[in-house]
Design an enzyme around this catalytic site. Structure first.
Site, PDB file in Angstrom:
ATOM      1  N   HIS A 116      -5.729  38.940 -32.211  1.00  0.00           N
ATOM      2  CA  HIS A 116      -6.670  37.828 -32.405  1.00  0.00           C
ATOM      3  C   HIS A 116      -7.612  38.059 -33.586  1.00  0.00           C
ATOM      4  O   HIS A 116      -8.753  38.480 -33.376  1.00  0.00           O
ATOM      5  CB  HIS A 116      -7.528  37.661 -31.148  1.00  0.00           C
ATOM      6  CG  HIS A 116      -6.796  37.078 -29.987  1.00  0.00           C
ATOM      7  ND1 HIS A 116      -6.564  35.729 -29.875  1.00  0.00           N
ATOM      8  CD2 HIS A 116      -6.251  37.659 -28.895  1.00  0.00           C
ATOM      9  CE1 HIS A 116      -5.899  35.500 -28.746  1.00  0.00           C
ATOM     10  NE2 HIS A 116      -5.693  36.650 -28.141  1.00  0.00           N
ATOM     11  N   GLU A 162      -9.237  35.871 -35.184  1.00  0.00           N
ATOM     12  CA  GLU A 162     -10.371  34.923 -35.113  1.00  0.00           C
ATOM     13  C   GLU A 162     -11.515  35.447 -34.247  1.00  0.00           C
ATOM     14  O   GLU A 162     -12.606  34.908 -34.283  1.00  0.00           O
ATOM     15  CB  GLU A 162      -9.879  33.567 -34.604  1.00  0.00           C
ATOM     16  CG  GLU A 162      -9.658  33.443 -33.110  1.00  0.00           C
ATOM     17  CD  GLU A 162      -8.394  34.131 -32.604  1.00  0.00           C
ATOM     18  OE1 GLU A 162      -7.635  34.684 -33.420  1.00  0.00           O
ATOM     19  OE2 GLU A 162      -8.182  34.116 -31.375  1.00  0.00           O
ATOM     20  N   CYS A 216      -1.530  34.870 -30.953  1.00  0.00           N
ATOM     21  CA  CYS A 216      -1.287  35.034 -29.517  1.00  0.00           C
ATOM     22  C   CYS A 216      -0.404  33.899 -29.004  1.00  0.00           C
ATOM     23  O   CYS A 216       0.738  33.789 -29.401  1.00  0.00           O
ATOM     24  CB  CYS A 216      -2.624  35.114 -28.768  1.00  0.00           C
ATOM     25  SG  CYS A 216      -2.444  35.887 -27.146  1.00  0.00           S
TER      26      CYS A 216
END
Lengths: 77, 229
Positions: free
Chosen positions: B201, B203, B86
């Site tokens: 994303h 994560e 991002c």
């Protein structure tokens, strides 16, 4: 002190989505003559002295991204 | 193995990044503040998402000029793994470590939802464990990837497009390319293949405890890249 006005615009080859939205809104307000809108930004610098090479370096290094933007600058009173 | 999670004023995915590495991948991870000049002792770097410096000037522009990014560049040049997600992707593009740029989404909207990615090239250490199609969250207003024709030819020719936005079946459609990225590009690799930048994303989805571990194959790329380095 010298005032330098830097004008940064998206490259013409890139679709300006904000500009497109504003153009549509102007047309909705019956400004039928509007064919396109491009939105840029103006950055006004106060510098102790004007050096064209140094202002160009500021633009290349930080103020504009050469991948997506063009810039011009001028000294204003 | 120890990974640096780089923190800037305005980073907001730093904790997700740290804990995905520590808890789910099982490696050491520590925060590194943007004013640091050195990444000595670290084997890789994760540049997390957020709105660094309020997105002033351009997303990632000011963070890209910070001290620590010179050390990240050296890490990238040395072949060790660097991942930007991002805002981290935007920062990597702003510094020129990755090609192209990210501009405002085509419909002006901030999009926060789960989308699908198609893995384009499994030869990369970052993508070697990824399935054909993976569901991953996105949350951005300025994620439309753009690059000039020459750069695109190079990215495609060298297999450096890591992921494209697709639908659930893996097809590239106008609708699945929700932010209007050129050629639906969602993530790209540097020339050497050790740096990955992507708008989604990974994560945020590395544990079934929080709903999904679809991002874990990407995060585990830190190990795969390092094994090749």
């Amino acid at each position: 002190m010298v005032t330098v006005r830097v004008n940064v615009t998206l490259k013409p080859s890139l679709l300006d989505s904000a500009g497109r939205t504003v153009a549509k809104s102007l047309q909705d307000l019956s400004f039928d003559e509007v064919e396109d809108v491009r939105i840029g930004k103006t950055i006004t610098l106060q510098v102790s002295e004007f050096d064209e090479g140094r202002v160009k370096a500021m633009c290349d290094k930080l103020l504009a991204n050469p991948v997506i933007e063009n810039y011009t600058f001028e000294v204003v009173d | 193995m120890k990974i640096a999670v780089i923190q800037f004023p305005g980073s907001n995915c730093d904790q997700d990044a740290l804990w995905s590495l520590r808890s789910d991948l099982g490696v050491e991870a520590e925060y590194v503040w943007h004013g640091e000049r050195s990444l000595a002792g670290f084997d890789g770097a994760f540049i997390p998402g957020g709105f660094t410096y309020g997105d002033y000037l351009r997303c990632g522009a000011i963070a890209g000029q910070s001290q620590v990014m010179q050390a990240v560049r050296e890490m990238a040049d040395s072949g060790r793994p660097v991942l930007g997600a991002c805002n981290g992707f935007q920062i990597l593009c702003e510094t020129g470590i990755l090609p192209g740029a990210l501009v405002q989404n085509i419909d002006q909207r901030f999009v926060c939802k789960t989308i699908h990615l198609r893995t384009e090239n499994r030869d990369s250490a970052w993508t070697t464990k990824c399935p054909d199609v993976l569901p991953i969250p996105v949350a951005h207003g300025e994620g439309r990837f753009v690059a000039d024709d020459e750069t695109l030819r190079e990215l495609n020719g060298d297999g450096r497009v890591a992921f494209r936005y697709c639908d659930e079946a893996g097809d590239l459609t106008e609708e699945s390319n929700f932010n209007g990225s050129v050629e639906s590009i969602a993530g790209v690799l540097n020339k050497r293949g050790n740096v990955l930048g992507m708008m989604p994303h990974p994560e945020r989805v590395t544990s079934k405890k929080i709903g999904s571990e679809a991002g874990l194959p990407i995060i585990s790329g830190f190990l795969s890249v390092l094994a090749n380095a």
